[in-house]
Design a protein around this motif. Sequence first.
Motif, PDB file in Angstrom:
ATOM      1  N   TYR A  64      60.107  22.032 162.647  1.00  0.00           N
ATOM      2  CA  TYR A  64      60.739  22.220 161.459  1.00  0.00           C
ATOM      3  C   TYR A  64      60.270  23.777 160.718  1.00  0.00           C
ATOM      4  O   TYR A  64      59.166  24.129 161.199  1.00  0.00           O
ATOM      5  N   ILE A  66      60.002  25.645 157.154  1.00  0.00           N
ATOM      6  CA  ILE A  66      60.175  25.144 155.765  1.00  0.00           C
ATOM      7  C   ILE A  66      59.908  26.294 154.915  1.00  0.00           C
ATOM      8  O   ILE A  66      59.009  27.269 155.122  1.00  0.00           O
ATOM      9  N   ILE A  72      62.923  22.162 153.798  1.00  0.00           N
ATOM     10  CA  ILE A  72      63.234  22.338 155.058  1.00  0.00           C
ATOM     11  C   ILE A  72      64.430  23.070 155.415  1.00  0.00           C
ATOM     12  O   ILE A  72      65.586  22.913 155.151  1.00  0.00           O
TER      13      ILE A  72
END
Length: 239
Positions: A64, A66, A72
């Motif tokens: 992921y 961020i 996200i």
Amino acid sequence: MEYPYLSRNARLVLLLNGDQTGIRIFDENGNAVGKPIAGRTCTVIAFADRGDMAAVGFLDGTYYFIGERGRIIGRGRAPEGMAVKGIAVSDGGAFGAVHMGSTDKDFLRVVDIAEGGSEEVALDHVHYTRTALHAGEDGFCYALDVNRLIRVSSSGRVEGSIPLPPARPGHAAIRRSNGFVALSYSDRNGAGRVFLFREGGEPVFTREYPTESFLDAHLQSDLLFLRGSDNCYCYRVRR
């Protein structure tokens, strides 16, 4: 029990739970922002060199990116059977670099976070510990591949490969600023080494530190700062 990880300016706080399967995201005031992240065994949490972007990777291959407000901004998964071994995100969150692999082969994936695409290139070595990574806002990513420093474009092409004395597993760092790239690591004899290159690959400065078991390089504006196991060093980069 949760373990806190802070971005460079402490405006983004990630709380990793005790079994390393979930992360909650907070701002500097302790307010929960964004949605929690879940995966199987977190392997790496990284922040941008400047700014408050973050990146997270897991053993199950998920990763992921961020944004500075906790949202996200990108996600993906490594091919089946591969773990995320390392990750980096550019200062503005436009690009990311994902080091992924297994016990047989490793790859570097350049992720265009803004456009949602990605390209990858095979590494020459299998890395059993993290290696140094850097992702730039222009899409160029750098990685230490044991005995070489590679420069990979956003199209997945190796645009440059600089041979180096082989590194031993352990701490290493790549920093980039104002047309220069700094690399620090420990060689197989245990000595700390630092290299300074122009982005095109031209060597500018190199030095060996036999008494330093590790070196952490920081490059900003015209200053190169090194934090070693015993001492700190600071150099001015003259153009």
